[in-house]
Structures are given as C-alpha cells and as structure tokens.
Design an enzyme around this catalytic site. Structure first.
Site, PDB file in Angstrom:
ATOM      1  CD  GLU A  40      -3.198   0.662   2.165  1.00 56.86           C
ATOM      2  OE1 GLU A  40      -2.774   0.597   3.325  1.00 56.86           O
ATOM      3  OE2 GLU A  40      -4.405   0.629   1.886  1.00 56.86           O
ATOM      4  CE  LYS A  62     -12.425   2.708   1.104  1.00 62.38           C
ATOM      5  NZ  LYS A  62     -11.871   3.707   1.999  1.00 62.38           N
ATOM      6  CG  HIS A  87       5.221 -29.724  -0.529  1.00 58.59           C
ATOM      7  ND1 HIS A  87       5.743 -30.948  -0.878  1.00 58.59           N
ATOM      8  CD2 HIS A  87       5.972 -29.271   0.501  1.00 58.59           C
ATOM      9  CE1 HIS A  87       6.757 -31.239  -0.079  1.00 58.59           C
ATOM     10  NE2 HIS A  87       6.917 -30.232   0.772  1.00 58.59           N
TER      11      HIS A  87
HETATM   12  O1  PA5 Z   1      -3.227   1.966   5.935  1.00 68.04           O
HETATM   13  C1  PA5 Z   1      -4.315   2.456   5.755  1.00 68.04           C
HETATM   14  O2  PA5 Z   1      -4.507   3.682   5.860  1.00 68.04           O
HETATM   15  C2  PA5 Z   1      -5.533   1.619   5.432  1.00 68.04           C
HETATM   16  O3  PA5 Z   1      -5.211   0.282   5.332  1.00 68.04           O
HETATM   17  C3  PA5 Z   1      -6.590   1.766   6.504  1.00 68.04           C
HETATM   18  O4  PA5 Z   1      -6.050   1.365   7.728  1.00 68.04           O
HETATM   19  C4  PA5 Z   1      -7.831   0.958   6.182  1.00 68.04           C
HETATM   20  O5  PA5 Z   1      -8.305   1.297   4.915  1.00 68.04           O
HETATM   21  C5  PA5 Z   1      -8.901   1.192   7.234  1.00 68.04           C
HETATM   22  O6  PA5 Z   1      -9.200   2.559   7.316  1.00 68.04           O
HETATM   23  P1  PA5 Z   1      -9.937   3.160   8.574  1.00 68.04           P
HETATM   24  O7  PA5 Z   1      -9.081   2.946   9.752  1.00 68.04           O
HETATM   25  O8  PA5 Z   1     -10.110   4.611   8.258  1.00 68.04           O
HETATM   26  O9  PA5 Z   1     -11.256   2.441   8.701  1.00 68.04           O
END
Ligand code: PA5
Length: 448
Positions: A289, A424, A310
């Site tokens: 990410e 989303k 495996h």
């Molecule tokens: O690293 C990040 O920002 C994301 O993975 C968020 O943690 C995830 O999308 C969850 O978001 P939130 O904590 O706003 O619900």
C-alpha cells in the site's frame, strides 16, 4: 544493537557491488527526507517517534487498565477493523500465541476479527458464536467511515445491545478512532463508549504501536511495554546513521530497490512457521500500500514454507524470473521436540533420529535458499533469535522505517493510499448511495 541480523549477500550474484554501493547517495537523500520530515507525506510521520513518546506518557497505563477490565468481563473480544486497523494487532497476537490458541484457554480472552470482509456467512456465523459467549467489542476505524467495519459494527452493536441491554453493552465497547472527525467518533461520544485516539499524523498501516494494536495485544495477554521498548531501541539505532552498511533499514531498502531496478518487481515474504502468517499479511500491506503508486512499486506476496514449497515452490524455482524473496527466520523455537528413533525405520527417517524438528526446518530453509538462488531468485534473510514482544517491537519499527526510505527511493509518497478509493466509489455507486448518481450511470454504461 538490532536483535536480528539482515543478510543480503546473495543479491551480489545479481547486482554489481559497485552499483549497490552507489545507491548510498539516493539513500542519504531519502533518509534525510524521512527524519527531517521534508519529503512527500510529511504530515504522516507521527509513527517515527511514537514508541518513545508513548513509553513516557500515561497512555500505556490507560491501555493496560482498559485491557484488564475487558479481560475480566469477556471470554471473546471482537476486533472490528480492516487493513491497518487490524493487521498489526493480528500479526503480533498470532506470532506470540500458541498455534492452537483457539482450543487452548490460556486464561486470556480469545481475540477474533470482524469488519475485514463483507461475507454474509462470516458475519452470520460470528453472531451465532457470540450468542453463546461473553464478549466485548473493539471497533477501530481512523476515518470512521470505512464500509466493512461500519457494516460489521452495525450488526454487532445491535447484537450486544440485545444481549446485555443498552447500559451494560456500552461498558463492553471500546472505540479507537480519529480525535475529531468521523462518524465513529460522533457515535462513541453520543453513546459514551470508552475511546482511544489514533494520532492525526499516523496512517493505518503504521498504527500498530498506537492503541489500534496495543489494546488488543494487551488484552490477549502480551507485554506491550516490552513491544514498545523493542521499537524504541530500534528507533535509537536507526536514527544514528544513514550508512547502508550500518543501518539495517537503509540496507534492506537499498537491496530491494536495487533488485527492483534490476528487473525483480515481485518480493515474496517467506516464513518457516505458520504463526507468522499474519506478520506476512501485515508486511504485505505495509509495503504494497505504501509503494504501489504511479504505475510503479514492488508487488508484495507471501508464502508459508515448507507448506507452500509443495504448491508455489514450483513457480518460485522455475517460473518467470521476476521474483526475489525476503525470509524471516527464527532461530530458537519456544518448545523442544526431537525426532523419535523407530526400530523398524519403515519410513527411512532414522537418520534424523534425536535431531530437533527445528534443525530439520533450518536445513529446509538453507536448502531452499540455495535452490532458489541457483534458480535465479535472490534471497534476503532476516535472522531473529526468538519470537517475543521485544524482538517483534524491533522488527515492526525496522520494517516501518525501511518502508519510508524504500518508498522515497522509488519516488512515491509512501504514506498515502489514493488507489483504495476506486473500488469504494464503484461499490457505492452500484449500491445507490446518495450523491453517486452520475457515477452509477457511468458504471452501468460500462457493464452493459
Ligand atoms: O493503511 C491504511 O490507511 C488503510 O489500510 C486503513 O487502515 C484501512 O483502509 C482502514 O481505514 P480506517 O481505519 O479509516 O477504517
């Protein structure tokens, strides 16, 4: 000193040593941008000194007090969150727990998870389970508006209120969210839930050492002070020098970037023990990410060995040569177990008699390293003496710091995640969320 050793020797079969040394100039720049907070995403660097700040604040006392209260009232605790809002807690809890902890009452509540998917069966079966158990809920969302945890919490809130009554239910709910913004903050204030804050300058995937990770970890019976101490130690070490030879985070960031530049865009995180599965998940999110942007970035994958030798082992040995591996190896297991001698030796394994199982596993790791390197897959190794809170604290901070450096070397902002919005928006439009009418028309045109 770092408790673990990082070994990058095997990359020099693929990269010239001089070329590797030459990346030091870029590393210096990335390092300065990170610690002086002058790079992109500088508003999200609160995690850099979070562990040392937390250690000297009353926050740890409050987390431990709330953990004690929850431990005393519940056999099960549901952590509701997705991505960075649950993976860090799960990574540490699973790494430190028995492999069979669901069957093994260690005196602490069992931590289970929700809000990390939209599966109707998962949620239905969870509610069925909760009918029979005393439980509490920790709902975690920085934005407070993420669909998956919001949906799960709506169901769980209804369930817990019916089960315990409104007044008692709110004693069993803790909300961890943003200081001011978001629907969850408003709801928590209105209902009077216990709350913890996620600092504004700490993004989800860097939040494991905030209450997001610390509260569930403490409830599961682990020592969050030692976890923080490990992170503080690593923080001190990584702040001393940007030199690739001295700073393990700079070394790791440099090695993976050089491999990327040399045509290896896929990094596989490898463990040799199943309780590290979720540590790999946490690592995958952290790097994937942070770096997957502007059509760049190393794709992060993971395998559990020897299990996956495996299955995916074949691809790694012989498939497209775009891979490199990072192995996390733990030297000393928690328990001791030797291979028994057997009179008839029907399985032909008496040559292993009296050896420890971990010695067999170590030879599997070494054999795999050599085979993969010979097959064109460079292997980086992180060797850790044992799994405990302190060592995991070091490792977490190491990976976070290295991720910041690595993202800057790749010339991306490692602290945002704009791409997460795309699915989303489509989902909301398809579900008819008010305000998404135009988007809905656009999507429907595409799907016809
Ligand atoms: O690293 C990040 O920002 C994301 O993975 C968020 O943690 C995830 O999308 C969850 O978001 P939130 O904590 O706003 O619900």
């Amino acid at each position: 000193m770092a408790i673990f050793k990082i070994n990058i020797n095997r990359i020099f079969d693929f990269i010239q040593k001089e070329a590797f040394d030459a990346i030091q100039t870029d590393v210096n720049l990335a390092y300065n941008n990170l610690i002086q907070k002058t790079g992109e995403g500088r508003d999200f660097l609160g995690w850099l000194q979070l562990a040392s700040e937390t250690m000297s604040s009353p926050l740890v006392d409050k987390i431990e007090a709330v953990a004690k209260k929850i431990q005393s009232q519940s056999k099960l605790v549901v952590v509701v969150g997705i991505g960075g809002s649950y993976l860090g807690a799960r990574a540490v809890i699973e790494a430190l727990s028995s492999n069979f902890h669901t069957l093994d009452s260690n005196g602490f509540p069992e931590i289970i998870y929700a809000g990390q998917n939209i599966s109707e069966d998962y949620l239905f079966e969870l509610l069925q389970l909760l009918d029979k158990k005393d439980y509490s809920i920790i709902v975690v969302s920085k934005s407070g508006t993420t669909t998956e945890p919001a949906l799960a919490f709506r169901l769980l809130k209804d369930h817990i209120e019916k089960k315990y009554g409104l007044a008692n239910a709110k004693e069993r709910i803790v909300a961890i969210t943003d200081k001011q913004r978001g629907a969850l903050k408003k709801l928590a204030d209105a209902q009077g839930y216990e709350t913890f804050q996620i600092p504004d300058d700490v993004g989800g995937r860097y939040s494991v050492l905030t209450p997001v990770g610390l509260l569930p970890i403490a409830i599961a019976g682990f020592d969050i002070r030692k976890l923080l101490q490990g992170a503080v130690q690593m923080e001190q070490e990584l702040y001393t020098s940007a030199n690739i030879a001295d700073n393990p985070a700079c070394m790791y960031a440099a090695a993976r970037n050089m491999l990327y530049r040399a045509g290896k865009p896929v990094e596989i995180f490898v463990n040799f023990q199943p309780n590290l599965h979720y540590f790999s998940e946490w690592w995958k999110q952290l790097y994937g990410e942070s770096e997957g942007k502007n059509h760049k970035g190393i794709f992060t994958a993971s395998v559990n060995f020897t299990t996956d030798l495996h299955s995916l082992g074949q691809y790694i040995q012989d498939g497209l040569r775009v891979l490199f591996e990072t192995m996390l190896l733990i030297d000393t297991p928690k328990h001791k177990l030797n291979v028994p001698f057997e009179e008839t030796d029907a399985d032909g394994l008496n040559f292993l008699a009296n050896k420890r199982i971990s010695d067999v596993n170590k030879m599997a790791a070494l054999g795999t390293t050599i085979a993969h390197a010979d097959g064109g897959v460079p292997v980086l190794k992180i060797e850790m003496p044992e799994l405990n809170e302190y060592n995991l604290g070091q490792l977490i901070y190491f990976f976070e710091f290295a991720c910041g450096i690595s993202g800057y070397l790749m010339e991306v902002n490692p602290f945002d995640q704009p791409g997460v919005e795309a699915y989303k928006n489509n989902m909301f439009a398809l579900l008819g969320k008010p305000g998404y009418e135009e988007k809905q028309k656009e999507i429907l045109r595409k799907t016809i």
